[in-house]
Design an enzyme around this catalytic site. Sequence first.
Site, short mmCIF file in Angstrom:
data_model
loop_
_atom_site.label_atom_id
_atom_site.label_comp_id
_atom_site.label_asym_id
_atom_site.label_seq_id
_atom_site.Cartn_x
_atom_site.Cartn_y
_atom_site.Cartn_z
N TYR A 155 4.83 -77.09 41.24
CA TYR A 155 5.94 -76.42 40.04
C TYR A 155 5.49 -74.91 39.36
O TYR A 155 5.34 -73.73 40.63
CB TYR A 155 4.88 -76.88 38.87
CG TYR A 155 3.12 -76.48 38.46
CD1 TYR A 155 2.43 -76.36 39.60
CD2 TYR A 155 2.90 -75.46 36.90
CE1 TYR A 155 1.03 -75.56 39.38
CE2 TYR A 155 1.75 -75.41 36.89
CZ TYR A 155 1.38 -74.92 38.03
OH TYR A 155 -0.21 -74.08 38.03
N LYS A 203 2.20 -73.08 44.86
CA LYS A 203 1.70 -73.57 43.46
C LYS A 203 1.74 -75.04 43.79
O LYS A 203 2.94 -75.29 42.63
CB LYS A 203 2.98 -72.77 42.32
CG LYS A 203 2.19 -73.09 41.13
CD LYS A 203 2.98 -71.75 40.12
CE LYS A 203 2.72 -72.08 38.69
NZ LYS A 203 0.93 -71.85 38.15
N GLU A 258 -9.72 -65.20 41.51
CA GLU A 258 -8.97 -65.38 40.51
C GLU A 258 -9.30 -66.55 39.18
O GLU A 258 -9.95 -67.05 39.60
CB GLU A 258 -7.24 -65.83 40.83
CG GLU A 258 -7.19 -67.48 41.43
CD GLU A 258 -5.62 -67.79 42.49
OE1 GLU A 258 -4.48 -67.11 41.10
OE2 GLU A 258 -5.37 -68.44 43.25
N LEU A 273 -3.01 -67.22 43.92
CA LEU A 273 -1.53 -67.26 43.35
C LEU A 273 -1.02 -65.86 43.95
O LEU A 273 -1.59 -65.23 43.02
CB LEU A 273 -0.87 -68.42 42.51
CG LEU A 273 -0.41 -69.13 42.23
CD1 LEU A 273 1.07 -69.92 43.10
CD2 LEU A 273 -0.02 -68.80 40.98
N1 PDD Z 1 -0.68 -70.63 35.85
N2 PDD Z 1 -3.05 -68.27 39.36
C1 PDD Z 1 -3.19 -69.50 39.52
C2 PDD Z 1 -4.48 -70.77 39.90
C3 PDD Z 1 -2.22 -69.49 38.46
O1 PDD Z 1 -2.15 -71.02 37.89
C4 PDD Z 1 -1.27 -68.53 37.42
C5 PDD Z 1 -0.15 -69.09 36.80
C6 PDD Z 1 -1.56 -67.23 38.38
C7 PDD Z 1 -0.24 -66.96 37.19
O2 PDD Z 1 0.97 -67.17 38.10
P1 PDD Z 1 1.78 -66.32 37.22
O3 PDD Z 1 1.84 -64.64 36.32
O4 PDD Z 1 2.91 -66.23 38.10
O5 PDD Z 1 2.57 -67.24 35.98
C8 PDD Z 1 -2.59 -66.81 38.38
C9 PDD Z 1 0.55 -71.03 34.73
C10 PDD Z 1 0.37 -69.89 33.58
C11 PDD Z 1 0.01 -72.91 34.53
O6 PDD Z 1 -0.33 -73.11 35.86
O7 PDD Z 1 0.03 -73.16 33.42
#
Ligand code: PDD
Length: 286
Positions: free
Chosen positions: A32, A150, A182, A206
Amino acid sequence: MRTVYLNGEYVPENEAQVSIFDRGFLMADGVYEVTSVLGGKLIDFAGHAKRLERSLGELDIQKPAAFDDLLDIHRELVTRNDITDGMIYLQITRGAPDDRDFVYPDPETTKPTVVLFTQNKPGLADSPAAKVGIKVISIEDQRWARRDIKTVQLLYPSMAKMAAKAAGKDDAWMVEDGMVTEGSSNNAYIVKGNTIITRHLGNEILHGITRAAVLRFAREAQMTVEERSFTIAEAQEADEAFITSASTFVMPVVEIDDKQIGDGKPGSIAPRLREIYLDESRKVAI
Ligand code: PDD
């Protein structure tokens, strides 16, 4: 009622139907992306599309026919749902074979399932939490080992958020072998003086799209960036801490495991990075 996208069609949300044999449902066999929308425009769309392509490749999920139309589909959903500020959620699974089987189905006969929907969040960039910062707990990182992909396996992050909620806090930072990986749905940072410290890229985290942009802006603003792991103890002694993600942008962290960071208020660097990130991203939003 929202209009959502499912496999080539725009339909009311209550009419979108996916098979019970869909591998996303049975096996979390899907990936996703979440892309934010500010002022009706998409933030960092190209970065999200690129990471999506990589996630699909790592799992040998074929690129759906609609892959090249994803920008148009995102924009169409923004228009149809009249979104000024919010998020677009996109999910691609390996599709629905006609029975449950661990072995991947033949991609010739089983096509990926593509779902997109909008989340309306008026004032997303003016979140009150950004002014006061959030409080986090630490928790063991018990996810699988390919966090660079992801996937929709979000049970452990959900458990982490529930643990934070039970403790009366806002979110959780995950720790593996004594080092912070993270946040439950965001990347984690600490600040010491003019130096931003965040874990190096690898399979353990991620590769955040917001992370890449924020580190670029930090370097352009003459801040020093160190990509290395750190402990909770080091974070608790830092001048500042923050997280980044597509939905929170840059969000100050003011407490870790009941220990106040600095004076317990957002410092100067995280709010500044938030402002730069929002300004610069809006300029190039599409
Ligand atoms: N989450 N690390 C994890 C485990 C994440 O699920 C996310 C993003 C990030 C940040 O990635 P980005 O900057 O590309 O959004 C880091 C999204 C927002 C979610 O699951 O809703």
